[in-house]
Motif scaffolding. Sequence first.
Motif, PDB file in Angstrom:
ATOM      1  N   ASP A   1      37.140 -32.072  27.574  1.00  0.00           N
ATOM      2  CA  ASP A   1      36.614 -31.001  26.757  1.00  0.00           C
ATOM      3  C   ASP A   1      37.826 -30.249  26.288  1.00  0.00           C
ATOM      4  O   ASP A   1      39.195 -30.544  26.361  1.00  0.00           O
ATOM      5  N   PRO A   2      37.780 -29.154  25.481  1.00  0.00           N
ATOM      6  CA  PRO A   2      38.674 -28.308  24.842  1.00  0.00           C
ATOM      7  C   PRO A   2      39.752 -27.660  25.445  1.00  0.00           C
ATOM      8  O   PRO A   2      40.901 -27.357  25.428  1.00  0.00           O
ATOM      9  N   ASP A   3      39.276 -27.590  27.117  1.00  0.00           N
ATOM     10  CA  ASP A   3      40.367 -26.977  27.730  1.00  0.00           C
ATOM     11  C   ASP A   3      41.213 -27.826  28.641  1.00  0.00           C
ATOM     12  O   ASP A   3      41.897 -27.010  29.555  1.00  0.00           O
ATOM     13  N   SER A   4      41.041 -29.116  28.298  1.00  0.00           N
ATOM     14  CA  SER A   4      41.811 -30.058  29.383  1.00  0.00           C
ATOM     15  C   SER A   4      42.783 -30.680  28.583  1.00  0.00           C
ATOM     16  O   SER A   4      43.194 -32.020  29.176  1.00  0.00           O
ATOM     17  N   GLY A   5      43.342 -30.470  27.433  1.00  0.00           N
ATOM     18  CA  GLY A   5      44.214 -31.206  26.691  1.00  0.00           C
ATOM     19  C   GLY A   5      45.629 -31.449  27.383  1.00  0.00           C
ATOM     20  O   GLY A   5      46.294 -32.319  26.938  1.00  0.00           O
ATOM     21  N   GLU A   6      45.807 -30.656  28.588  1.00  0.00           N
ATOM     22  CA  GLU A   6      47.317 -30.926  29.219  1.00  0.00           C
ATOM     23  C   GLU A   6      47.305 -32.416  29.785  1.00  0.00           C
ATOM     24  O   GLU A   6      48.258 -32.834  30.120  1.00  0.00           O
ATOM     25  N   TYR A   7      45.947 -32.964  29.927  1.00  0.00           N
ATOM     26  CA  TYR A   7      46.147 -34.443  30.542  1.00  0.00           C
ATOM     27  C   TYR A   7      46.312 -35.445  29.530  1.00  0.00           C
ATOM     28  O   TYR A   7      46.162 -36.575  29.904  1.00  0.00           O
ATOM     29  N   LEU A   8      46.586 -35.067  28.276  1.00  0.00           N
ATOM     30  CA  LEU A   8      47.102 -35.935  27.372  1.00  0.00           C
ATOM     31  C   LEU A   8      48.604 -35.935  27.334  1.00  0.00           C
ATOM     32  O   LEU A   8      49.043 -35.908  26.266  1.00  0.00           O
ATOM     33  N   ASP A   9      49.240 -36.078  28.212  1.00  0.00           N
ATOM     34  CA  ASP A   9      50.686 -35.992  28.269  1.00  0.00           C
ATOM     35  C   ASP A   9      51.145 -36.987  29.669  1.00  0.00           C
ATOM     36  O   ASP A   9      50.668 -36.687  30.658  1.00  0.00           O
ATOM     37  N   ALA A  10      51.963 -37.869  29.236  1.00  0.00           N
ATOM     38  CA  ALA A  10      52.650 -38.643  30.224  1.00  0.00           C
ATOM     39  C   ALA A  10      53.269 -38.103  31.480  1.00  0.00           C
ATOM     40  O   ALA A  10      53.004 -38.428  32.538  1.00  0.00           O
TER      41      ALA A  10
END
Length: 609
Positions: free
Chosen positions: A177-186
């Motif tokens: 969802d729009p608020d969870s972009g931090e999990y697209l980080d190794a």
Amino acid sequence: MSEEIKGRISVETENIFPIIKKWLYSEKDIFLRELVSNASDAISKLRKISLNEEFDGGTDYRIDIDFDQTARTLTIEDNGIGMTEEEVRKYINQIAFSGAEEFVKKYQGEGEKPEIIGHFGLGFYSSFMVSAKVRIETKSYRKGSVGVVWESESGTEFTLKTEEKESRGTKIVLFLDPDSGEYLDAWKLKELVRKYCDFLPVSIFVKGEQANKKNPLWSAAPSSLKKEDYEEFYRYLFPFAGEPLFHVHLNVDYPFRLQGILYFPKLRHELDANRMGIKLYCNHVFVSDEAKELVPQFLTVLQGTLDIPDLPLNVSRSYLQNDPLVKKISAHIVKKVADKIQEEFKKDSEAFRKNWDEISLFVKYGLMTDEKFYEAAKDLVFFRSSNDELIRLEDYVLRNQEKNLGKIYYANETELSSVYMDLLKTQGLEAILVDSRIDNHFLQFLESKNPDWKFQRVDSELAEQTLDKDSSPGLADADNKTEADRIQEIFGKAVGREGLEIRSEALKSEEVPAVILLPEHLRRLAEMGQIYGQKSNDLLRNHTLLVNRRSKLVRNLLNLSKGLRPERAEKIAKSVYDMALLGAKLLGEDEVSAMLRRERELLEELSEG
């Protein structure tokens, strides 16, 4: 590919997602733990099956975490047991969502976040904490199985279809969802793997790089490990904590299952006792940095790990505190820690004494708060003495019982060079030194446990132990006044404090003109008040001034009072009283300034002849 089936989960509670996210948002990282744990369980099940069955696909087990920043997808894939269409219906449509519904019914309507140790049991459903849509691609290990794809956007409606899939296992795709972009980080994902899943028994890869340690030291047999192994593992868990003093390896299979390693860190400051250092695991999966419900509070100063497979994690803390299993585990840990301390003392008493300053706070607090720990470790209470020796309290009592007349003298380390300590030494006595805030409570605790022990500060009503046997009031003068009468009269006029008790005795030391004596109970009350920021001087104004007739200064003062300068004798007497107050640390800042002014005026007068 089969026909797509659409369905609706039977969840009666409306607006389920806002409620779930309300409670879990601050802990939403745990979705990764839940999904990776499920993947690890799928591999563990297949490992057991492989002992009796043959299947295609090899045994190079692994979990892969990957992401696509453009598509905003995060995937968790395993090559474990996989699921059939029937199993997807059972485990995803029924069990997962019924668990979510139960959670909502339990906590809906509560004004604040409930005090629960965790929300574990939501499992797969936690993926909706960060996702706008979730897709499951899975294939069972069984021969002839076909792939199954399950998708849901709302969490209550889903689609289910079969689809070609080459390999066994399960792949979960999260459309973030729009608020969870931090999990697209190794880096973020590796950090979460290390925190939650570091010791799962399967390799976990993030973008092709292994991210977990995999083998927890606590699962190894203690007989197979060396001291260096424990120290290396401690540095891995607590990289900035320095070296541990010693450790306890817990390994129990019956009547409960418990594994772990607890380390004794160095506690050089009282604030260190407030830190939490025990990491709680359940089947190698990290649960919490706190173990308050599982061990007595005094044990939380230790550092290390506890792995308890049978721990009920989704219940209230009050329940855990009363749970019979938790009580048994807690009692076992206390016993093992006490046994370890005894073992270290018996193995090398000198090394133990060197480490005492590091563990004394922990031991004292444990003795006061846990009866079983007290019974196991009560003979391991040490204090540094005024003879600069670390002595066991029982040995101090035996060594000094004839001279001390049943008293155990104590003082702060700052009082080593005080007049009180000098008076004590003239009798051949020694004192134990206390140096922490906890000691005031600790001494009272020891008195309650040992009725024959009476602790007394060196400045508390000490005189009877430091007098000559001949404590007569001295010869009478022409006015039929004894030296004691004269001294009381001079100091009474000089001090002018109503209610002050003035005594005159012949002390063994000729160097001490006067000392302040304080009732023991008032001194303890004052020190306890200081712990809570309260001023103590007012409480200690009810004291005794003990004047030493043998002092050269006092004898000169007596001669002045009989001659032509009685007013000078009173000024000197006031100065003697000031010095006694200063030695007893009973002068406030304003009183020190006034004393210095009087001293200057007296010196000016004396210099004029």
